[in-house]
Scaffold this motif. Structure first.
Motif, PDB file in Angstrom:
ATOM      1  N   SER A  12      55.907  40.833  51.777  1.00  0.00           N
ATOM      2  CA  SER A  12      56.194  39.611  52.524  1.00  0.00           C
ATOM      3  C   SER A  12      55.757  38.378  51.749  1.00  0.00           C
ATOM      4  CB  SER A  12      55.487  39.652  53.883  1.00  0.00           C
ATOM      5  OG  SER A  12      55.951  40.739  54.653  1.00  0.00           O
ATOM      6  N   GLY A  13      54.588  38.478  51.089  1.00  0.00           N
ATOM      7  CA  GLY A  13      54.114  37.350  50.293  1.00  0.00           C
ATOM      8  C   GLY A  13      55.028  37.027  49.129  1.00  0.00           C
ATOM      9  N   TRP A  14      55.483  38.069  48.424  1.00  0.00           N
ATOM     10  CA  TRP A  14      56.413  37.845  47.304  1.00  0.00           C
ATOM     11  C   TRP A  14      57.728  37.261  47.798  1.00  0.00           C
ATOM     12  CZ3 TRP A  14      54.717  37.336  42.719  1.00  0.00           C
ATOM     13  CH2 TRP A  14      53.667  38.102  42.232  1.00  0.00           C
ATOM     14  N   HIS A  15      58.170  37.705  48.980  1.00  0.00           N
ATOM     15  CA  HIS A  15      59.412  37.161  49.539  1.00  0.00           C
ATOM     16  C   HIS A  15      59.256  35.679  49.849  1.00  0.00           C
ATOM     17  CE1 HIS A  15      63.078  36.858  51.903  1.00  0.00           C
ATOM     18  NE2 HIS A  15      62.364  36.332  52.885  1.00  0.00           N
ATOM     19  N   GLN A  16      58.102  35.290  50.400  1.00  0.00           N
ATOM     20  CA  GLN A  16      57.881  33.872  50.707  1.00  0.00           C
ATOM     21  C   GLN A  16      57.839  33.044  49.427  1.00  0.00           C
ATOM     22  OE1 GLN A  16      58.094  32.646  53.578  1.00  0.00           O
ATOM     23  NE2 GLN A  16      57.829  34.419  54.915  1.00  0.00           N
TER      24      GLN A  16
ATOM     25  N   ALA B  72      50.495  31.534  55.498  1.00  0.00           N
ATOM     26  CA  ALA B  72      49.479  32.584  55.459  1.00  0.00           C
ATOM     27  C   ALA B  72      49.803  33.635  54.402  1.00  0.00           C
ATOM     28  CB  ALA B  72      49.354  33.229  56.839  1.00  0.00           C
ATOM     29  N   GLN B  73      51.045  34.100  54.383  1.00  0.00           N
ATOM     30  CA  GLN B  73      51.404  35.151  53.441  1.00  0.00           C
ATOM     31  C   GLN B  73      51.391  34.650  52.003  1.00  0.00           C
ATOM     32  OE1 GLN B  73      55.184  36.376  55.004  1.00  0.00           O
ATOM     33  NE2 GLN B  73      54.296  37.556  56.679  1.00  0.00           N
ATOM     34  N   GLY B  74      51.888  33.432  51.782  1.00  0.00           N
ATOM     35  CA  GLY B  74      51.872  32.884  50.433  1.00  0.00           C
ATOM     36  C   GLY B  74      50.465  32.658  49.925  1.00  0.00           C
ATOM     37  N   ASN B  75      49.597  32.096  50.757  1.00  0.00           N
ATOM     38  CA  ASN B  75      48.214  31.858  50.337  1.00  0.00           C
ATOM     39  C   ASN B  75      47.463  33.162  50.092  1.00  0.00           C
ATOM     40  OD1 ASN B  75      48.348  29.045  50.382  1.00  0.00           O
ATOM     41  ND2 ASN B  75      47.850  28.945  52.558  1.00  0.00           N
ATOM     42  N   ALA B  76      47.721  34.159  50.944  1.00  0.00           N
ATOM     43  CA  ALA B  76      47.057  35.445  50.753  1.00  0.00           C
ATOM     44  C   ALA B  76      47.452  36.082  49.428  1.00  0.00           C
ATOM     45  CB  ALA B  76      47.398  36.381  51.914  1.00  0.00           C
ATOM     46  N   LEU B  77      48.727  35.970  49.069  1.00  0.00           N
ATOM     47  CA  LEU B  77      49.176  36.549  47.803  1.00  0.00           C
ATOM     48  C   LEU B  77      48.573  35.804  46.611  1.00  0.00           C
ATOM     49  CD1 LEU B  77      51.041  38.582  46.372  1.00  0.00           C
ATOM     50  CD2 LEU B  77      52.827  36.849  46.446  1.00  0.00           C
ATOM     51  N   VAL B  78      48.546  34.469  46.708  1.00  0.00           N
ATOM     52  CA  VAL B  78      48.019  33.682  45.589  1.00  0.00           C
ATOM     53  C   VAL B  78      46.527  33.935  45.415  1.00  0.00           C
ATOM     54  CG1 VAL B  78      47.576  31.341  44.766  1.00  0.00           C
ATOM     55  CG2 VAL B  78      49.798  31.925  45.741  1.00  0.00           C
ATOM     56  N   LYS B  79      45.761  33.842  46.519  1.00  0.00           N
ATOM     57  CA  LYS B  79      44.310  33.968  46.429  1.00  0.00           C
ATOM     58  C   LYS B  79      43.847  35.404  46.256  1.00  0.00           C
ATOM     59  CE  LYS B  79      43.493  29.833  49.229  1.00  0.00           C
ATOM     60  NZ  LYS B  79      42.889  29.285  50.469  1.00  0.00           N
ATOM     61  N   GLY B  80      44.622  36.351  46.783  1.00  0.00           N
ATOM     62  CA  GLY B  80      44.178  37.735  46.729  1.00  0.00           C
ATOM     63  C   GLY B  80      44.722  38.552  45.578  1.00  0.00           C
ATOM     64  N   VAL B  81      45.843  38.116  44.976  1.00  0.00           N
ATOM     65  CA  VAL B  81      46.469  38.922  43.918  1.00  0.00           C
ATOM     66  C   VAL B  81      46.681  38.104  42.647  1.00  0.00           C
ATOM     67  CG1 VAL B  81      48.478  40.309  43.282  1.00  0.00           C
ATOM     68  CG2 VAL B  81      47.604  40.386  45.627  1.00  0.00           C
ATOM     69  N   ILE B  82      47.440  37.016  42.749  1.00  0.00           N
ATOM     70  CA  ILE B  82      47.850  36.289  41.551  1.00  0.00           C
ATOM     71  C   ILE B  82      46.656  35.643  40.856  1.00  0.00           C
ATOM     72  CG2 ILE B  82      49.256  34.386  40.693  1.00  0.00           C
ATOM     73  CD1 ILE B  82      51.248  34.965  42.894  1.00  0.00           C
ATOM     74  N   ALA B  83      45.860  34.876  41.611  1.00  0.00           N
ATOM     75  CA  ALA B  83      44.719  34.190  41.004  1.00  0.00           C
ATOM     76  C   ALA B  83      43.696  35.163  40.418  1.00  0.00           C
ATOM     77  CB  ALA B  83      44.061  33.267  42.028  1.00  0.00           C
ATOM     78  N   PRO B  84      43.286  36.236  41.132  1.00  0.00           N
ATOM     79  CA  PRO B  84      42.360  37.181  40.516  1.00  0.00           C
ATOM     80  C   PRO B  84      42.925  37.868  39.272  1.00  0.00           C
ATOM     81  CG  PRO B  84      42.362  37.450  42.893  1.00  0.00           C
ATOM     82  CD  PRO B  84      43.489  36.530  42.567  1.00  0.00           C
ATOM     83  N   ALA B  85      44.236  38.136  39.272  1.00  0.00           N
ATOM     84  CA  ALA B  85      44.832  38.774  38.098  1.00  0.00           C
ATOM     85  C   ALA B  85      44.745  37.867  36.871  1.00  0.00           C
ATOM     86  CB  ALA B  85      46.289  39.140  38.391  1.00  0.00           C
ATOM     87  N   PHE B  86      45.101  36.599  37.046  1.00  0.00           N
ATOM     88  CA  PHE B  86      45.002  35.667  35.919  1.00  0.00           C
ATOM     89  C   PHE B  86      43.548  35.413  35.533  1.00  0.00           C
ATOM     90  CE2 PHE B  86      49.428  34.746  36.838  1.00  0.00           C
ATOM     91  CZ  PHE B  86      49.937  34.487  35.579  1.00  0.00           C
ATOM     92  N   TYR B  87      42.655  35.417  36.520  1.00  0.00           N
ATOM     93  CA  TYR B  87      41.235  35.229  36.211  1.00  0.00           C
ATOM     94  C   TYR B  87      40.710  36.391  35.374  1.00  0.00           C
ATOM     95  CZ  TYR B  87      36.463  33.626  37.006  1.00  0.00           C
ATOM     96  OH  TYR B  87      35.182  33.150  36.836  1.00  0.00           O
TER      97      TYR B  87
END
Length: 320
Positions: A49-53, A185-200
Motif C-alpha cells: 500500500s505504501g509503494w502504491h501511494q 500514513a502509508q507513505g510516511n510509514a514506508l519512508v520512515k520505516g523502510v526507505i530512510a533506514p535502508a539509505f542510512y
C-alpha cells in the motif's frame, strides 16, 4: 562524568521501555479499541500500500527524496563531528560529555523554535521553508570544507539539527495536509520505516569502508547533498505541491475546515485560480480566500475581485 559512557546504554534501554509503556497507555486511554479491519493487515500488504501511494502521488515521492537527502546529510555531518571531536577532546569521557551537552542544547533550542516556526512557515510558505535545512547544510558545509575544524563541525551539525526538526519537518507536514489520511500514513510509514533506514544503512557502510577519508572531502559531500536537497525542495517539491493543491480543487476534495491556516504561498496559488476560466474553480478559490481574511495577500486578491462582473465572486469578496 559521573556514571561513564557505558552505563548510559541501560539508561537508554529503560527510556525506550518507558516510551513503549506510555504509548500503550495513551492508546488505551485516548484512542480506545480499534475496529477490526475488513482485510487482515500484514507487513507485505502495508508495504504494498505504501509503494502504491508513492507511485500514485508525486508529492509523496518528492518528500521521500527530500527526507532521504536530509538524513544522509545528517549522517555525513555526524561523522565529521565525531571525527573532529575525537581529535579535539581525545578521551571518551570528554566526548560523551560534549555529546550530551550538544544534543541537550540543540534539543532545547528545537523545543523553543516552534514559537517562531509558525510565523516563518506562514511568511515564507511551505516549499520555501523546506529549503531552509538543506540551505543551512549548504552554507555551513562550505565553511566546514574551507576550514574543517571542531567549531565549524559543531555549527554545521547544530544548524541542520535545529532547522530540520523545527522547520523542515513542519513544512513537509504542512504540505501533506491536502492528502487523504491513509495516503499520508502509508507513505510516511514506508519512508520512515523502510526507505530512510535502508539509505542510512548504505551510508553507514560507505563511511565504514572509507575510514581514512579526508574531512575536506566529507564536507564537500555534505555540501553536495545540501545543494541537491535545496534544489529538489525549491523546484520539484514546489511543483508537486502546487499540482496537489490544484487537483484538490479539481476533485472538490479540499477540507475547508483548516484553510484559515494557509500560508502566503498557498494563498497566492488560490488567488491565481480566480482567473483560470473555470467558473466552478474560481468560486471555490474565492470561497477559500474568503476564509483567509487574515492574510494580506488574500485580502488584496479579493479586493481585485470586487471590480469583476461576477456577482457570486463579489459576494465572497464582500463576505471576507
Amino acid at each position: 562524568h559521573a556514571v561513564g559512557a557505558v552505563a548510559l546504554v541501560p539508561l537508554a534501554a529503560g527510556l525506550l521501555l518507558g516510551a513503549a509503556l506510555l504509548a500503550a497507555w495513551v492508546g488505551r486511554r485516548d484512542i480506545g479499541p480499534a475496529r477490526a479491519p475488513p482485510v487482515k493487515a500484514t507487513l507485505w500488504n502495508s508495504l504494498g500500500s505504501g509503494w502504491h501511494q508513492l507511485a500514485a502521488e508525486p508529492l509523496l515521492r518528492t518528500l521521500a527524496v527530500v527526507a532521504t537527502l536530509a538524513l544522509l546529510t545528517e549522517q555525513v555531518l555526524d561523522y565529521v563531528l565525531f571525527a573532529t571531536a575525537q581529535a579535539e577532546l581525545h578521551s571518551k569521557e570528554r566526548i560523551a560529555s560534549f555529546m550530551g551537552l550538544f544534543f541537550g542544547v540543540t534539543g532545547a533550542v528545537s523545543l523553543l523554535a516552534p514559537l517562531v516556526a509558525g510565523r516563518i512557515l506562514a511568511r515564507l510558505g511551505s516549499a520555501t521553508t523546506a529549503q531552509v535545512p538543506p540551505g543551512s547544510a549548504l552554507v555551513f558545509g562550505l565553511a566546514l570544507a574551507v576550514h574543517p575544524s571542531f567549531a565549524a563541525a559543531v555549527l554545521a551539525r547544530g544548524a541542520l539539527r535545529v532547522t530540520e526538526s523545527s522547520l523542515g519537518s513542519a513544512a513537509r507536514g504542512q504540505m501533506q495536509t491536502a492528502l487523504p489520511g491513509a495516503a499520508r500514513a502509508q507513505g510516511n510509514a514506508l519512508v520512515k520505516g523502510v526507505i530512510a533506514p535502508a539509505f542510512y544503512a548504505l551510508g553507514g557502510l560507505a563511511l565504514k569502508a572509507a575510514p581514512g577519508v579526508d574531512l575536506h572531502l566529507l564536507a564537500l559531500v555534505a555540501v553536495a547533498l545540501g545543494g541537491v536537497g535545496y534544489l529538489v525542495a525549491g523546484l520539484a517539491l514546489r511543483r508537486a505541491y502546487a499540482g496537489l493543491l490544484r487537483r484538490t480543487i479539481d476533485h472538490r476534495k479540499l477540507d475547508l475546515e483548516g484553510v484559515h491556516r494557509l500560508d502566503d504561498e498557498q494563498v497566492q496559488l488560490f488567488a491565481n485560480e480566480l482567473y483560470c476560466g473555470d467558473r466552478t474553480r474560481e468560486l471555490l478559490a474565492a470561497e477559500i480566500l474568503a476564509q483567509c481574511a487574515a492574510s494580506p495577500k488574500a485580502r488584496a486578491a479579493l479586493a481585485a475581485v470586487c471590480v469583476l462582473p461576477d456577482v457570486d465572486l463579489q459576494r465572497h469578496a464582500l463576505h471576507a
